[in-house]
Write a protein that holds these residues in place. Sequence first.
Motif, PDB file in Angstrom:
ATOM      1  N   GLY A  16       0.794  -1.206   0.000  1.00 16.42           N
ATOM      2  CA  GLY A  16       0.000   0.000   0.000  1.00 16.42           C
ATOM      3  C   GLY A  16       0.832   1.263   0.000  1.00 16.42           C
ATOM      4  N   PHE A  17       0.256   2.339  -0.488  1.00 20.31           N
ATOM      5  CA  PHE A  17       0.888   3.648  -0.451  1.00 20.31           C
ATOM      6  C   PHE A  17      -0.218   4.676  -0.245  1.00 20.31           C
ATOM      7  CE2 PHE A  17      -0.089   2.501  -4.779  1.00 20.31           C
ATOM      8  CZ  PHE A  17      -0.618   3.631  -5.372  1.00 20.31           C
ATOM      9  N   ARG A  18       0.163   5.784   0.401  1.00 16.07           N
ATOM     10  CA  ARG A  18      -0.802   6.820   0.739  1.00 16.07           C
ATOM     11  C   ARG A  18      -0.806   7.922  -0.317  1.00 16.07           C
ATOM     12  NH1 ARG A  18       1.815   8.545   6.136  1.00 16.07           N
ATOM     13  NH2 ARG A  18       3.577   8.261   4.706  1.00 16.07           N
ATOM     14  N   VAL A  19      -2.014   8.429  -0.566  1.00 12.40           N
ATOM     15  CA  VAL A  19      -2.203   9.519  -1.521  1.00 12.40           C
ATOM     16  C   VAL A  19      -3.068  10.580  -0.861  1.00 12.40           C
ATOM     17  CG1 VAL A  19      -3.113  10.185  -3.778  1.00 12.40           C
ATOM     18  CG2 VAL A  19      -2.108   7.904  -3.461  1.00 12.40           C
ATOM     19  N   ALA A  20      -2.662  11.839  -0.983  1.00 11.87           N
ATOM     20  CA  ALA A  20      -3.465  12.961  -0.500  1.00 11.87           C
ATOM     21  C   ALA A  20      -4.021  13.713  -1.709  1.00 11.87           C
ATOM     22  CB  ALA A  20      -2.637  13.889   0.378  1.00 11.87           C
ATOM     23  N   LEU A  21      -5.320  13.542  -1.965  1.00 10.34           N
ATOM     24  CA  LEU A  21      -5.978  14.343  -2.990  1.00 10.34           C
ATOM     25  C   LEU A  21      -6.274  15.715  -2.399  1.00 10.34           C
ATOM     26  CD1 LEU A  21      -8.567  11.826  -4.520  1.00 10.34           C
ATOM     27  CD2 LEU A  21      -6.241  12.347  -5.313  1.00 10.34           C
ATOM     28  N   ARG A 172       4.055   6.315  -9.851  1.00  7.56           N
ATOM     29  CA  ARG A 172       5.499   6.512 -10.038  1.00  7.56           C
ATOM     30  C   ARG A 172       6.106   7.233  -8.840  1.00  7.56           C
ATOM     31  NH1 ARG A 172       7.448  10.665 -13.421  1.00  7.56           N
ATOM     32  NH2 ARG A 172       5.525  10.502 -14.622  1.00  7.56           N
ATOM     33  N   HIS A 173       5.363   8.189  -8.275  1.00 10.03           N
ATOM     34  CA  HIS A 173       5.875   8.904  -7.107  1.00 10.03           C
ATOM     35  C   HIS A 173       5.947   8.001  -5.890  1.00 10.03           C
ATOM     36  CE1 HIS A 173       5.746  11.389  -3.483  1.00 10.03           C
ATOM     37  NE2 HIS A 173       6.397  12.296  -4.178  1.00 10.03           N
ATOM     38  N   GLY A 174       4.898   7.224  -5.676  1.00  7.86           N
ATOM     39  CA  GLY A 174       4.864   6.339  -4.515  1.00  7.86           C
ATOM     40  C   GLY A 174       4.254   6.987  -3.294  1.00  7.86           C
ATOM     41  N   ASP A 175       4.609   6.487  -2.135  1.00  4.12           N
ATOM     42  CA  ASP A 175       3.949   6.861  -0.889  1.00  4.12           C
ATOM     43  C   ASP A 175       4.043   8.355  -0.606  1.00  4.12           C
ATOM     44  OD1 ASP A 175       2.666   6.087   1.667  1.00  4.12           O
ATOM     45  OD2 ASP A 175       4.523   6.854   2.524  1.00  4.12           O
ATOM     46  N   GLY A 198      -8.910   3.586  -9.743  1.00  2.47           N
ATOM     47  CA  GLY A 198      -7.651   3.087 -10.278  1.00  2.47           C
ATOM     48  C   GLY A 198      -6.555   3.028  -9.242  1.00  2.47           C
ATOM     49  N   LEU A 199      -6.467   4.066  -8.401  1.00 10.90           N
ATOM     50  CA  LEU A 199      -5.424   4.070  -7.377  1.00 10.90           C
ATOM     51  C   LEU A 199      -5.716   3.033  -6.297  1.00 10.90           C
ATOM     52  CD1 LEU A 199      -4.658   7.882  -7.080  1.00 10.90           C
ATOM     53  CD2 LEU A 199      -3.173   6.096  -8.028  1.00 10.90           C
ATOM     54  N   ARG A 200      -6.977   2.838  -5.962  1.00  8.18           N
ATOM     55  CA  ARG A 200      -7.296   1.775  -5.004  1.00  8.18           C
ATOM     56  C   ARG A 200      -6.892   0.413  -5.559  1.00  8.18           C
ATOM     57  NH1 ARG A 200     -12.978   4.182  -2.596  1.00  8.18           N
ATOM     58  NH2 ARG A 200     -12.094   4.878  -0.607  1.00  8.18           N
ATOM     59  N   ASP A 201      -7.139   0.190  -6.828  1.00  5.38           N
ATOM     60  CA  ASP A 201      -6.733  -1.072  -7.438  1.00  5.38           C
ATOM     61  C   ASP A 201      -5.220  -1.255  -7.396  1.00  5.38           C
ATOM     62  OD1 ASP A 201      -9.310  -1.860  -7.995  1.00  5.38           O
ATOM     63  OD2 ASP A 201      -9.268  -1.210 -10.089  1.00  5.38           O
ATOM     64  N   ALA A 202      -4.495  -0.137  -7.421  1.00  2.00           N
ATOM     65  CA  ALA A 202      -3.030  -0.195  -7.374  1.00  2.00           C
ATOM     66  C   ALA A 202      -2.491  -0.295  -5.951  1.00  2.00           C
ATOM     67  CB  ALA A 202      -2.438   1.038  -8.059  1.00  2.00           C
ATOM     68  N   GLY A 203      -3.384  -0.226  -4.950  1.00  4.50           N
ATOM     69  CA  GLY A 203      -2.952  -0.386  -3.565  1.00  4.50           C
ATOM     70  C   GLY A 203      -2.949   0.864  -2.735  1.00  4.50           C
TER      71      GLY A 203
END
Length: 216
Positions: A16-21, A172-175, A198-203
């Motif tokens: 998993g990796f975190r994303v801040a929208l 590509r950026h990651g966590d 899409g991002l959820r599918d990617a983890g």
Amino acid sequence: MNEHGEGTVGSAGRSGFRVALTFDAEHPNRPWCPPDAAERIFDTLRDLEVRATVFVQGRWAQAHPSIATRIAHEGHLVGHHSHYHARMPLLTDPGFASDMADATEAIVAATGTDPRPWFRCPFGAGHDDPHVLAMLASLGYRNVHWHVELDDWQPWRTGNAIADDALERVTRHGDGAVVLLHSWPGGTAEAVRPIVDGLRDAGASFVTVDQLEELP
């Protein structure tokens, strides 16, 4: 882990990796600005159970108080995006302080939330200016820039193009990627669902900027 698979492993089985929208809620300054774009964006975030960080322009909050109110009520992190959306390095010190105070008053009135300490410079202008940063700090704010800019404000950017670029650049950026989006483009309203799916599918799991140890 919740029903969306948010946790250490996503549905694709990757770490998993975190994303801040993050969304800049401001008056539009380009074509293709459907009047319901912001409502559609926040409807989608609500339906997908995603909390975002929203940098609210003071004058926008005054013009759209019902949307500003729901931003806070639906659990999004509220930040400050100036009052007049001017480039902060161009303001005099008294003008800077006045703009910040006017916006804070408008944001608090509309959202019931103090946006401190989160601030985003309009256009990103001043994000690396020592004087701007010192002025912000004196008022209790810190600037939050971004890692991934999707140019969603460009009138030719379709939802599919924005989403495709988001998936490629965020993974590509990651966590810890902080993603810049806006509240008004039609393409953004179309892109939010495929970006999240899409991002959820990617983890990916979705966080607000206060949950990240390092910010751009």
